[in-house]
Scaffold this motif. Sequence first.
Motif, PDB file in Angstrom:
ATOM      1  N   GLU A  89       0.814  -1.220   0.000  1.00 34.74           N
ATOM      2  CA  GLU A  89       0.000   0.000   0.000  1.00 34.74           C
ATOM      3  C   GLU A  89       0.850   1.274   0.000  1.00 34.74           C
ATOM      4  OE1 GLU A  89      -3.273  -0.390  -0.316  1.00 34.74           O
ATOM      5  OE2 GLU A  89      -3.437  -2.501   0.202  1.00 34.74           O
ATOM      6  N   LEU A  90       1.982   1.256  -0.693  1.00 32.94           N
ATOM      7  CA  LEU A  90       2.770   2.486  -0.844  1.00 32.94           C
ATOM      8  C   LEU A  90       2.209   3.290  -2.012  1.00 32.94           C
ATOM      9  CD1 LEU A  90       6.374   0.984  -0.500  1.00 32.94           C
ATOM     10  CD2 LEU A  90       5.105   2.242   1.251  1.00 32.94           C
ATOM     11  N   PHE A  91       2.344   4.613  -1.962  1.00 33.69           N
ATOM     12  CA  PHE A  91       1.919   5.449  -3.086  1.00 33.69           C
ATOM     13  C   PHE A  91       3.005   5.430  -4.160  1.00 33.69           C
ATOM     14  CE2 PHE A  91      -0.609   7.395   0.378  1.00 33.69           C
ATOM     15  CZ  PHE A  91      -1.857   7.171  -0.172  1.00 33.69           C
ATOM     16  N   ASP A  98       8.841  10.486   1.057  1.00 35.46           N
ATOM     17  CA  ASP A  98       7.542  11.172   1.044  1.00 35.46           C
ATOM     18  C   ASP A  98       6.414  10.248   1.478  1.00 35.46           C
ATOM     19  OD1 ASP A  98       8.657  13.570   0.346  1.00 35.46           O
ATOM     20  OD2 ASP A  98       8.291  13.347  -1.801  1.00 35.46           O
ATOM     21  N   ASN A  99       6.505   8.967   1.112  1.00 40.18           N
ATOM     22  CA  ASN A  99       5.543   7.990   1.613  1.00 40.18           C
ATOM     23  C   ASN A  99       5.582   7.945   3.146  1.00 40.18           C
ATOM     24  OD1 ASN A  99       3.873   5.941  -0.088  1.00 40.18           O
ATOM     25  ND2 ASN A  99       5.702   6.298  -1.331  1.00 40.18           N
ATOM     26  N   ILE A 100       6.791   7.931   3.688  1.00 44.86           N
ATOM     27  CA  ILE A 100       6.955   7.795   5.141  1.00 44.86           C
ATOM     28  C   ILE A 100       6.475   9.050   5.879  1.00 44.86           C
ATOM     29  CG2 ILE A 100       8.666   7.561   6.996  1.00 44.86           C
ATOM     30  CD1 ILE A 100      10.343   5.884   4.976  1.00 44.86           C
ATOM     31  N   LEU A 101       6.748  10.213   5.315  1.00 45.47           N
ATOM     32  CA  LEU A 101       6.441  11.471   6.019  1.00 45.47           C
ATOM     33  C   LEU A 101       4.971  11.873   5.941  1.00 45.47           C
ATOM     34  CD1 LEU A 101       9.530  13.713   5.105  1.00 45.47           C
ATOM     35  CD2 LEU A 101       9.177  12.303   7.138  1.00 45.47           C
ATOM     36  N   PRO A 136       8.793   3.475  -5.216  1.00 48.43           N
ATOM     37  CA  PRO A 136       8.416   2.090  -4.948  1.00 48.43           C
ATOM     38  C   PRO A 136       8.738   1.128  -6.102  1.00 48.43           C
ATOM     39  CG  PRO A 136       6.750   3.529  -4.056  1.00 48.43           C
ATOM     40  CD  PRO A 136       7.732   4.412  -4.783  1.00 48.43           C
ATOM     41  N   ARG A 137       8.546   1.551  -7.374  1.00 51.32           N
ATOM     42  CA  ARG A 137       8.790   0.638  -8.496  1.00 51.32           C
ATOM     43  C   ARG A 137      10.258   0.230  -8.608  1.00 51.32           C
ATOM     44  NH1 ARG A 137       7.937   5.606 -10.681  1.00 51.32           N
ATOM     45  NH2 ARG A 137       9.802   6.595 -11.562  1.00 51.32           N
ATOM     46  N   GLU A 138      11.152   0.983  -7.964  1.00 50.08           N
ATOM     47  CA  GLU A 138      12.584   0.667  -8.015  1.00 50.08           C
ATOM     48  C   GLU A 138      13.006  -0.298  -6.910  1.00 50.08           C
ATOM     49  OE1 GLU A 138      14.457   4.810  -9.553  1.00 50.08           O
ATOM     50  OE2 GLU A 138      13.483   4.924  -7.604  1.00 50.08           O
ATOM     51  N   LEU A 139      12.057  -0.699  -6.081  1.00 47.11           N
ATOM     52  CA  LEU A 139      12.391  -1.542  -4.926  1.00 47.11           C
ATOM     53  C   LEU A 139      11.871  -2.967  -5.093  1.00 47.11           C
ATOM     54  CD1 LEU A 139      11.308   0.922  -2.078  1.00 47.11           C
ATOM     55  CD2 LEU A 139      13.603   0.647  -3.043  1.00 47.11           C
ATOM     56  N   SER A 140      12.554  -3.908  -4.454  1.00 48.09           N
ATOM     57  CA  SER A 140      12.056  -5.287  -4.413  1.00 48.09           C
ATOM     58  C   SER A 140      10.864  -5.362  -3.465  1.00 48.09           C
ATOM     59  CB  SER A 140      13.157  -6.218  -3.911  1.00 48.09           C
ATOM     60  OG  SER A 140      13.363  -6.005  -2.520  1.00 48.09           O
ATOM     61  N   GLY A 141      10.147  -6.473  -3.509  1.00 44.94           N
ATOM     62  CA  GLY A 141       9.020  -6.666  -2.603  1.00 44.94           C
ATOM     63  C   GLY A 141       9.443  -6.592  -1.138  1.00 44.94           C
ATOM     64  N   GLY A 142      10.569  -7.208  -0.832  1.00 45.45           N
ATOM     65  CA  GLY A 142      11.059  -7.198   0.555  1.00 45.45           C
ATOM     66  C   GLY A 142      11.426  -5.795   1.007  1.00 45.45           C
ATOM     67  N   GLN A 143      11.999  -5.018   0.087  1.00 44.53           N
ATOM     68  CA  GLN A 143      12.335  -3.628   0.422  1.00 44.53           C
ATOM     69  C   GLN A 143      11.068  -2.803   0.617  1.00 44.53           C
ATOM     70  OE1 GLN A 143      14.902  -2.767  -2.959  1.00 44.53           O
ATOM     71  NE2 GLN A 143      16.746  -3.082  -1.735  1.00 44.53           N
ATOM     72  N   VAL A 150       8.395   0.809   8.209  1.00 42.63           N
ATOM     73  CA  VAL A 150       8.966   2.075   8.683  1.00 42.63           C
ATOM     74  C   VAL A 150       7.907   3.183   8.662  1.00 42.63           C
ATOM     75  CG1 VAL A 150      10.581   3.946   8.100  1.00 42.63           C
ATOM     76  CG2 VAL A 150      11.375   1.572   8.112  1.00 42.63           C
ATOM     77  N   ARG A 151       7.153   3.237   7.574  1.00 44.86           N
ATOM     78  CA  ARG A 151       6.108   4.266   7.462  1.00 44.86           C
ATOM     79  C   ARG A 151       5.134   4.169   8.633  1.00 44.86           C
ATOM     80  NH1 ARG A 151       1.883   4.000   2.617  1.00 44.86           N
ATOM     81  NH2 ARG A 151       1.747   1.934   3.556  1.00 44.86           N
ATOM     82  N   SER A 152       4.746   2.955   8.958  1.00 45.98           N
ATOM     83  CA  SER A 152       3.815   2.746  10.052  1.00 45.98           C
ATOM     84  C   SER A 152       4.450   3.126  11.401  1.00 45.98           C
ATOM     85  CB  SER A 152       3.414   1.277  10.041  1.00 45.98           C
ATOM     86  OG  SER A 152       2.139   1.122  10.511  1.00 45.98           O
ATOM     87  N   LEU A 153       5.702   2.740  11.589  1.00 48.57           N
ATOM     88  CA  LEU A 153       6.385   3.018  12.864  1.00 48.57           C
ATOM     89  C   LEU A 153       6.589   4.511  13.091  1.00 48.57           C
ATOM     90  CD1 LEU A 153       9.175   0.283  12.799  1.00 48.57           C
ATOM     91  CD2 LEU A 153       7.183   0.358  14.322  1.00 48.57           C
ATOM     92  N   CYS A 154       6.720   5.252  12.016  1.00 47.39           N
ATOM     93  CA  CYS A 154       6.951   6.695  12.114  1.00 47.39           C
ATOM     94  C   CYS A 154       5.757   7.435  12.706  1.00 47.39           C
ATOM     95  CB  CYS A 154       7.299   7.257  10.736  1.00 47.39           C
ATOM     96  SG  CYS A 154       8.946   7.947  10.707  1.00 47.39           S
ATOM     97  N   MET A 155       4.607   6.785  12.744  1.00 52.59           N
ATOM     98  CA  MET A 155       3.426   7.385  13.381  1.00 52.59           C
ATOM     99  C   MET A 155       3.425   7.135  14.907  1.00 52.59           C
ATOM    100  SD  MET A 155       1.369   8.680  10.893  1.00 52.59           S
ATOM    101  CE  MET A 155      -0.382   8.552  11.317  1.00 52.59           C
ATOM    102  N   ASN A 156       4.487   6.486  15.405  1.00 50.44           N
ATOM    103  CA  ASN A 156       4.587   6.159  16.837  1.00 50.44           C
ATOM    104  C   ASN A 156       3.371   5.402  17.375  1.00 50.44           C
ATOM    105  OD1 ASN A 156       7.130   7.455  17.097  1.00 50.44           O
ATOM    106  ND2 ASN A 156       6.083   9.431  17.274  1.00 50.44           N
ATOM    107  N   PRO A 157       3.017   4.296  16.735  1.00 51.27           N
ATOM    108  CA  PRO A 157       1.816   3.565  17.178  1.00 51.27           C
ATOM    109  C   PRO A 157       2.038   2.869  18.526  1.00 51.27           C
ATOM    110  CG  PRO A 157       3.006   2.282  15.543  1.00 51.27           C
ATOM    111  CD  PRO A 157       3.704   3.622  15.619  1.00 51.27           C
TER     112      PRO A 157
END
Length: 229
Positions: A89-91, A98-101, A136-143, A150-157
């Motif tokens: 679910e990355l943009f 920018d996805n993370i922020l 995102p298109r430049e990254l592997s699935g694992g990346q 990381v994006r989720s963790l940055c919201m301090n859940p």
Amino acid sequence: MALLEIKELVKNYGETTALNGINLSVEKGEVVVILGPSGCGKSTLLRCINGLEEIKSGQLILENNGVLGKDISWVNARQHIGMVFQSYELFAHMSVIDNILLGPLKVQKRKREEVEKQADELLKRVGLFERKNAYPRELSGGQKQRIAIVRSLCMNPDIMLFDEVTAALDPEMVREVLDVILGLAKDGMTMLIVTHEMSFARQVADRIVFMDAGRIVEQESPEQFFTNP
Ligand code: ADP
Ligand code: ADP
């Protein structure tokens, strides 16, 4: 009181009862792995906790952050819950950073400098700092999946939900994602994990919850679960 408390949760899709009276509490720092056959309601349970589904009845209570019941909004509590999906679910049109922020800046209204510092640290931790400006298109699935974490963790859940996050990955990428989750467990992150990776489940879980047909049918320690026939 538990960090997350679920009481008598019922969820229908039309005639289908996906969840049929779920009671579950999760303590702060606890890692709960949910197992069960396909279609038993695992994904639906995580989606209800994250406020993505309208529930029929029951309650979800997140310590200090609100109550979700029928007709009660989960808007405040949702900000304290992180969820990672099988499909990243990355943009696509936004870079990694920018996805993370996006969430921390737009939803939480935090300062860019502070969030970017946190993002950089998390990116280093998952070994992807040098891909910060990639798309995102430049990254592997694992990346991609490590970036989604990381994006989720940055919201301090307060709690992280993982729904089959390695199911779409090639085998050689599964480990790198599971290792990130194991690292979070070591740091005391509260987590609810749906996975088919059995040795990982045994390694990471404080408790195994087994579901069948929309109900929790068993809850055990991993030692009990994996030694009983
Ligand atoms: P699991 O994650 O354990 O495989 P799910 O939570 O995806 O199970 O599904 C639980 C039940 O709810 C299944 O019978 C499934 O077909 C049904 N279901 C899930 N999502 C929907 C939906 N959006 N619309 C209708 N039925 C759904
Ligand atoms: P999972 O087992 O991981 O939940 P599924 O393939 O069951 O994956 O579901 C993928 C998507 O399809 C989910 O968004 C789910 O809500 C939806 N879905 C699942 N079952 C049904 C169904 N019977 N009718 C409509 N949508 C469904």
